[in-house]
Design a protein around this motif. Sequence first.
Motif, short mmCIF file in Angstrom:
data_model
loop_
_atom_site.label_atom_id
_atom_site.label_comp_id
_atom_site.label_asym_id
_atom_site.label_seq_id
_atom_site.Cartn_x
_atom_site.Cartn_y
_atom_site.Cartn_z
N VAL A 128 0.84 -1.19 0.00
CA VAL A 128 0.00 0.00 0.00
C VAL A 128 0.88 1.24 0.00
N ILE A 129 0.59 2.16 -0.91
CA ILE A 129 1.29 3.43 -0.98
C ILE A 129 0.25 4.55 -0.97
N PHE A 130 0.69 5.77 -0.70
CA PHE A 130 -0.26 6.89 -0.75
C PHE A 130 0.46 8.14 -1.24
N ILE A 131 -0.35 9.08 -1.74
CA ILE A 131 0.16 10.36 -2.21
C ILE A 131 -0.59 11.49 -1.50
N LEU A 132 0.16 12.52 -1.11
CA LEU A 132 -0.41 13.72 -0.51
C LEU A 132 -0.17 14.91 -1.43
N ARG A 133 -1.03 15.91 -1.30
CA ARG A 133 -0.83 17.16 -2.01
C ARG A 133 -1.30 18.30 -1.12
N ASN A 134 -0.73 19.47 -1.31
CA ASN A 134 -1.15 20.64 -0.54
C ASN A 134 -2.67 20.76 -0.57
N PRO A 135 -3.31 20.81 0.61
CA PRO A 135 -4.78 20.79 0.62
C PRO A 135 -5.43 21.97 -0.09
N VAL A 136 -4.78 23.11 -0.09
CA VAL A 136 -5.34 24.26 -0.81
C VAL A 136 -5.38 23.96 -2.30
N ASP A 137 -4.30 23.40 -2.84
CA ASP A 137 -4.27 23.06 -4.26
C ASP A 137 -5.28 21.97 -4.59
N VAL A 222 -10.37 28.89 -3.03
CA VAL A 222 -10.86 28.39 -1.75
C VAL A 222 -10.44 29.32 -0.63
N ASP A 223 -11.37 29.64 0.25
CA ASP A 223 -11.06 30.42 1.45
C ASP A 223 -10.42 29.48 2.46
N LYS A 224 -9.09 29.43 2.44
CA LYS A 224 -8.40 28.43 3.25
C LYS A 224 -8.61 28.64 4.74
N GLN A 225 -8.79 29.88 5.17
CA GLN A 225 -9.02 30.13 6.59
C GLN A 225 -10.36 29.57 7.04
N LYS A 226 -11.31 29.52 6.13
CA LYS A 226 -12.65 29.05 6.45
C LYS A 226 -12.78 27.54 6.28
N ILE A 227 -12.17 27.01 5.24
CA ILE A 227 -12.38 25.61 4.86
C ILE A 227 -11.38 24.67 5.55
N ILE A 228 -10.12 25.10 5.62
CA ILE A 228 -9.08 24.22 6.15
C ILE A 228 -8.85 24.54 7.63
N SER A 229 -9.40 23.70 8.48
CA SER A 229 -9.40 23.95 9.91
C SER A 229 -8.06 23.61 10.55
N GLN A 230 -7.90 24.04 11.79
CA GLN A 230 -6.71 23.67 12.55
C GLN A 230 -6.65 22.16 12.75
N GLU A 231 -7.81 21.53 12.94
CA GLU A 231 -7.84 20.08 13.08
C GLU A 231 -7.34 19.40 11.81
N TYR A 232 -7.77 19.90 10.67
CA TYR A 232 -7.32 19.36 9.38
C TYR A 232 -5.80 19.39 9.31
N MET A 233 -5.22 20.56 9.59
CA MET A 233 -3.77 20.71 9.47
C MET A 233 -3.03 19.90 10.52
N SER A 234 -3.60 19.77 11.70
CA SER A 234 -2.97 18.97 12.74
C SER A 234 -2.89 17.50 12.32
N ILE A 235 -3.96 17.00 11.72
CA ILE A 235 -3.98 15.61 11.24
C ILE A 235 -2.99 15.44 10.10
N LEU A 236 -2.98 16.40 9.17
CA LEU A 236 -2.05 16.33 8.04
C LEU A 236 -0.61 16.37 8.52
N ASP A 237 -0.33 17.22 9.51
CA ASP A 237 1.01 17.27 10.08
C ASP A 237 1.40 15.93 10.68
N SER A 238 0.46 15.28 11.34
CA SER A 238 0.73 13.98 11.97
C SER A 238 1.03 12.92 10.92
#
Length: 250
Positions: A128-137, A222-238
Motif C-alpha cells: 500500500v502506498i499513498f500520495i499527498l498534495r497541498n490541501p489548498v491546491d 478556496v477560502d483556506k481560513q474558512k475551509i481548512i481547519s486547525q484540526e485538518y492541518m494537525s492531522i495532516l502534520d501527523s
Amino acid sequence: MPNIRNVDEPIILLGNGRSGTTLMTGVFNKYLGLQSIGETTNLIFGVFRSIECSIPYCGNPAYHDETVRDIAVEKVRQLMVDLFPSDEKLWFQKPIMLPQIKTTFSSESEFFSWYWDTLYKIFPRAKVIFILRNPVDVLNSYQKRWNWPVEGAAKDHMRLNKLLLHPKANVTYGFRFEDLMDDPQAVLSSLCNNLDIPFQESMLSAFRENHAPNPKCDTQEVDKQKIISQEYMSILDSVCERYLLNKYEV
C-alpha cells in the motif's frame, strides 16, 4: 491486471481525488510487465460489505461471521479476475478516497478498523502506498473540476488522512505530489525500491502527458481560513510526521 496467481498481491494507491492519483495511474501504465486499473474503492468495499451484511439474513444457519467474510473475500477476488483479466506478473489499483459504505458504520473508529481489516483480508500480500498534495491546491482543483461546494470534500479528505494514522495501517511508502513533480526520477526510484521492483525509465514518459486536466472556468479560490481547519492541518502534520514527509504550510 489480476489473475488467480496474483490477485491478492496488488500495488494499492490511496489518496484524495485531485492529488495526483491519475498521474500515478499513468506512471504505472508505462511500467512494462504491469497492468493497472483505476478507481476500485466502491467495487472492492461495496461488494464486500453487501455480502457481509446480506448473507446472514438469507436463511442459512451454516453461515457465521467469519464464514461470510471468507465468502466475501473469494467473491471480490473472483470479480476482479473476471472483470480485469491479465497474465501480467504485477498489477496496480487505486481505491482512492473513502467508499460510500462508510455510512453503514456506527462510528468512524469502527469504520477505520473494518477498512484495514478488510483491505488486508482481501489482499494480504498487497503493498500500500499513498500520495499527498497541498490541501489548498487539492480543493482549488476540486472546485475547478466540478464546481461543487468544497466543505464536504475537505471533511472527507481529513477523514482519509486520519485513516492513514490508524494503528492498523500498514503502509509501504508515502510521498508528496510536490516532490514527485520537482524530481520525478528520485521519487519514483525510491518508490520502486520500497515496492521491491526495478525502476523503469519508461515511467517518466507519463510526465509528458496531461492527466485529468481541469476545465477552463472561472471559480473563486478556496477560502483556506474558512475551509481548512486547525484540526485538518494537525492531522495532516501527523501524517507527514509518521511517514517522514515534509510538512505543508498553508
